[in-house]
Each structure stands twice: as C-alpha cells, then as structure tokens.
Design a protein around this motif. Sequence first.
Motif, PDB file in Angstrom:
ATOM      1  N   LEU A   1     -20.770  -0.267 -12.411  1.00 13.83           N
ATOM      2  CA  LEU A   1     -21.304   0.798 -11.571  1.00 13.83           C
ATOM      3  C   LEU A   1     -20.866   0.599 -10.120  1.00 13.83           C
ATOM      4  O   LEU A   1     -20.387   1.532  -9.462  1.00 13.83           O
ATOM      5  CB  LEU A   1     -22.834   0.832 -11.666  1.00 13.83           C
ATOM      6  N   ILE A   2     -20.992  -0.600  -9.637  1.00 13.77           N
ATOM      7  CA  ILE A   2     -20.595  -0.924  -8.265  1.00 13.77           C
ATOM      8  C   ILE A   2     -19.078  -0.741  -8.095  1.00 13.77           C
ATOM      9  O   ILE A   2     -18.619  -0.171  -7.105  1.00 13.77           O
ATOM     10  CB  ILE A   2     -21.028  -2.360  -7.883  1.00 13.77           C
ATOM     11  N   GLY A   3     -18.316  -1.191  -9.087  1.00  9.57           N
ATOM     12  CA  GLY A   3     -16.860  -1.032  -9.018  1.00  9.57           C
ATOM     13  C   GLY A   3     -16.439   0.426  -8.993  1.00  9.57           C
ATOM     14  O   GLY A   3     -15.571   0.821  -8.210  1.00  9.57           O
ATOM     15  N   SER A   4     -17.070   1.245  -9.819  1.00 10.05           N
ATOM     16  CA  SER A   4     -16.747   2.677  -9.842  1.00 10.05           C
ATOM     17  C   SER A   4     -17.125   3.342  -8.525  1.00 10.05           C
ATOM     18  O   SER A   4     -16.373   4.142  -7.980  1.00 10.05           O
ATOM     19  CB  SER A   4     -17.471   3.376 -10.990  1.00 10.05           C
ATOM     20  N   TYR A   5     -18.297   3.006  -8.019  1.00 14.50           N
ATOM     21  CA  TYR A   5     -18.746   3.576  -6.749  1.00 14.50           C
ATOM     22  C   TYR A   5     -17.770   3.219  -5.624  1.00 14.50           C
ATOM     23  O   TYR A   5     -17.340   4.079  -4.852  1.00 14.50           O
ATOM     24  CB  TYR A   5     -20.155   3.072  -6.410  1.00 14.50           C
ATOM     25  N   ASN A   6     -17.400   1.951  -5.546  1.00 17.84           N
ATOM     26  CA  ASN A   6     -16.482   1.518  -4.494  1.00 17.84           C
ATOM     27  C   ASN A   6     -15.110   2.173  -4.632  1.00 17.84           C
ATOM     28  O   ASN A   6     -14.468   2.518  -3.635  1.00 17.84           O
ATOM     29  CB  ASN A   6     -16.344  -0.007  -4.492  1.00 17.84           C
ATOM     30  N   SER A   7     -14.679   2.364  -5.849  1.00 22.33           N
ATOM     31  CA  SER A   7     -13.407   3.044  -6.092  1.00 22.33           C
ATOM     32  C   SER A   7     -13.455   4.482  -5.568  1.00 22.33           C
ATOM     33  O   SER A   7     -12.520   4.964  -4.931  1.00 22.33           O
ATOM     34  CB  SER A   7     -13.089   3.028  -7.590  1.00 22.33           C
TER      35      SER A   7
ATOM     36  N   ALA B   1      -5.912  12.345  -7.010  1.00 18.31           N
ATOM     37  CA  ALA B   1      -6.415  11.053  -7.497  1.00 18.31           C
ATOM     38  C   ALA B   1      -7.940  10.997  -7.385  1.00 18.31           C
ATOM     39  O   ALA B   1      -8.627  10.551  -8.319  1.00 18.31           O
ATOM     40  CB  ALA B   1      -5.777   9.912  -6.706  1.00 18.31           C
ATOM     41  N   TYR B   2      -8.465  11.466  -6.267  1.00 17.01           N
ATOM     42  CA  TYR B   2      -9.917  11.454  -6.053  1.00 17.01           C
ATOM     43  C   TYR B   2     -10.626  12.366  -7.051  1.00 17.01           C
ATOM     44  O   TYR B   2     -11.569  11.950  -7.726  1.00 17.01           O
ATOM     45  CB  TYR B   2     -10.221  11.880  -4.617  1.00 17.01           C
ATOM     46  N   ASN B   3     -10.170  13.621  -7.143  1.00 16.40           N
ATOM     47  CA  ASN B   3     -10.816  14.578  -8.043  1.00 16.40           C
ATOM     48  C   ASN B   3     -10.746  14.114  -9.497  1.00 16.40           C
ATOM     49  O   ASN B   3     -11.712  14.264 -10.242  1.00 16.40           O
ATOM     50  CB  ASN B   3     -10.205  15.970  -7.898  1.00 16.40           C
ATOM     51  N   SER B   4      -9.623  13.557  -9.906  1.00 14.95           N
ATOM     52  CA  SER B   4      -9.497  13.057 -11.280  1.00 14.95           C
ATOM     53  C   SER B   4     -10.475  11.918 -11.535  1.00 14.95           C
ATOM     54  O   SER B   4     -11.111  11.859 -12.592  1.00 14.95           O
ATOM     55  CB  SER B   4      -8.075  12.572 -11.552  1.00 14.95           C
ATOM     56  N   THR B   5     -10.602  11.030 -10.589  1.00 18.48           N
ATOM     57  CA  THR B   5     -11.494   9.878 -10.761  1.00 18.48           C
ATOM     58  C   THR B   5     -12.949  10.308 -10.874  1.00 18.48           C
ATOM     59  O   THR B   5     -13.670   9.831 -11.750  1.00 18.48           O
ATOM     60  CB  THR B   5     -11.326   8.885  -9.592  1.00 18.48           C
ATOM     61  N   ILE B   6     -13.388  11.217 -10.004  1.00 20.38           N
ATOM     62  CA  ILE B   6     -14.814  11.583 -10.039  1.00 20.38           C
ATOM     63  C   ILE B   6     -15.157  12.458 -11.238  1.00 20.38           C
ATOM     64  O   ILE B   6     -16.324  12.573 -11.597  1.00 20.38           O
ATOM     65  CB  ILE B   6     -15.284  12.258  -8.731  1.00 20.38           C
TER      66      ILE B   6
ATOM     67  N   PHE C   1     -15.167  10.505 -17.305  1.00 20.68           N
ATOM     68  CA  PHE C   1     -16.356   9.843 -17.810  1.00 20.68           C
ATOM     69  C   PHE C   1     -16.120   8.333 -17.819  1.00 20.68           C
ATOM     70  O   PHE C   1     -15.026   7.917 -18.174  1.00 20.68           O
ATOM     71  CB  PHE C   1     -16.673  10.338 -19.236  1.00 20.68           C
ATOM     72  N   PRO C   2     -16.997   7.507 -17.430  1.00 22.20           N
ATOM     73  CA  PRO C   2     -18.371   7.685 -16.991  1.00 22.20           C
ATOM     74  C   PRO C   2     -18.511   7.896 -15.482  1.00 22.20           C
ATOM     75  O   PRO C   2     -19.613   8.026 -14.966  1.00 22.20           O
ATOM     76  CB  PRO C   2     -19.047   6.389 -17.418  1.00 22.20           C
TER      77      PRO C   2
ATOM     78  N   SER D   1     -18.024  10.467 -13.841  1.00 22.86           N
ATOM     79  CA  SER D   1     -18.651  11.754 -13.537  1.00 22.86           C
ATOM     80  C   SER D   1     -20.167  11.596 -13.385  1.00 22.86           C
ATOM     81  O   SER D   1     -20.790  12.288 -12.578  1.00 22.86           O
ATOM     82  CB  SER D   1     -18.320  12.776 -14.619  1.00 22.86           C
ATOM     83  N   ILE D   2     -20.748  10.684 -14.113  1.00 27.87           N
ATOM     84  CA  ILE D   2     -22.189  10.428 -13.985  1.00 27.87           C
ATOM     85  C   ILE D   2     -22.474   9.781 -12.635  1.00 27.87           C
ATOM     86  O   ILE D   2     -23.381  10.197 -11.907  1.00 27.87           O
ATOM     87  CB  ILE D   2     -22.676   9.523 -15.141  1.00 27.87           C
ATOM     88  N   ILE D   3     -21.680   8.785 -12.306  1.00 31.20           N
ATOM     89  CA  ILE D   3     -21.868   8.072 -11.033  1.00 31.20           C
ATOM     90  C   ILE D   3     -21.601   9.012  -9.858  1.00 31.20           C
ATOM     91  O   ILE D   3     -22.354   9.038  -8.887  1.00 31.20           O
ATOM     92  CB  ILE D   3     -20.943   6.842 -10.976  1.00 31.20           C
ATOM     93  N   SER D   4     -20.546   9.821  -9.952  1.00 28.69           N
ATOM     94  CA  SER D   4     -20.231  10.742  -8.850  1.00 28.69           C
ATOM     95  C   SER D   4     -21.329  11.780  -8.676  1.00 28.69           C
ATOM     96  O   SER D   4     -21.624  12.193  -7.562  1.00 28.69           O
ATOM     97  CB  SER D   4     -18.873  11.413  -9.075  1.00 28.69           C
ATOM     98  N   GLY D   5     -21.947  12.183  -9.775  1.00 20.33           N
ATOM     99  CA  GLY D   5     -23.070  13.122  -9.684  1.00 20.33           C
ATOM    100  C   GLY D   5     -24.281  12.482  -9.021  1.00 20.33           C
ATOM    101  O   GLY D   5     -24.959  13.113  -8.206  1.00 20.33           O
ATOM    102  N   LEU D   6     -24.548  11.230  -9.378  1.00 19.64           N
ATOM    103  CA  LEU D   6     -25.689  10.525  -8.789  1.00 19.64           C
ATOM    104  C   LEU D   6     -25.533  10.329  -7.278  1.00 19.64           C
ATOM    105  O   LEU D   6     -26.485  10.453  -6.521  1.00 19.64           O
ATOM    106  CB  LEU D   6     -25.856   9.151  -9.446  1.00 19.64           C
TER     107      LEU D   6
END
Length: 191
Positions: free
Chosen positions: A22-28, A148-153, A156-157, A159-164
């Motif tokens: 979760l932290i890695g995805s958020y930082n990315s 790159a940004y839009n594809s990443t957010i 899945f998963p 998209s859940i983190i980006s929504g939060l």
Amino acid sequence: MSKGLKTALIVIAVIAVILFPLIGSYNSMVNLEQAVNQSQSNIDTQLQRRSDLIPNLVSTVKGYAAQEKDIFTAVADARSRLAGAQTVQDRANADSQLSSSLSRLLALVENYPNLKSDQNFRDLSVSLEGTENRINIARQDYNNAVGAYNSTIRRFPNSIISGLFRFNEKPYYKASAGAQEVPKVDFTPTK
C-alpha cells in the motif's frame, strides 16, 4: 514463546504484508503525479520563453514593416491570451492562436527581403524556432507523464488506493480545434 506473543507477531506480520505494498503504491502515485506537474511546468516555462522572445521579434519586424499593424496586434493579443490561460486546454488554445499569428508574422517577413538578412532578425528567428521545438518536446513529455500516471492510478489494485487518496486523472495536452488545418501562407505583397 507465549501464545499471546505469537499471535501479536502474526498480526504484525499480516499488517506489514498488507501495509508495505500500500505504501509502495501510494509513493509511486505521488512520484508520477509530481512528474506530471513538473512536465506541465516545463511547458509553461517554454511558453514563457517564447512569449519573452516575441516582443523582440515584433520590434525588429516593425522597423521594416510598419504598415502591417493588424498582424502585430494579432500576435500581441494571442500572447496576452496565453499569459492569462489557467487550464491545460486554455493554454493549448492560446498556444495555437499564438502559433497561427506567428506564422502570419513570419510570412510577412517574406515581403521584406532586407529584414531576412538582418542579423537581429536571424538571431531571433533561430531562437524562436528552437523554442518552438522545445515546446513540442515539453508537450510530448507532459503527455507521456500523464499517460504513465493515468495508467498507474487506473490499474487494479492501485485504483482502490488512488480512490482512497483522491488521485484523479490528469488531462492530456490537446491541440485546439483547427490546429490540424494547414496554415495558409500568402506571399502576396500588401498595399
């Protein structure tokens, strides 16, 4: 080792297994969002550079072509619109209008052969051409960063983190309507 300690260690291990990705995805996502912002700033920097060059170019041409007031007015108006643009699309539209006005200005130069041989004009033309190339590269870099940004957010998963954390899609830099049309260049001398 007591049963309570084992349970606590298992809970901590499960939380760590969930939390670290979760932290890695958020930082990315944060890094990619900053790359988009930096790319947008690079476009603005190059547009400002061009905007700063235009008064010098116009002044040089005015010395040779004083009667061509409407072209100078169009360039100045387009430059003002670009300076006041707030959104990516507003900038794209104003940029397109400015490019069109500059094309007309450079076509006017063809009517004044002495101007083309003037060193100041040549230097400004080369600087303007280089700036136009930098603007195009900055636009491409921005759109690559947005992709790159839009594809990443959206994956899945993530998209859940980006929504939060409210990571929203960024708009692509698009040319304004009519930008696909070839500019009309008329070398007929004006009277």
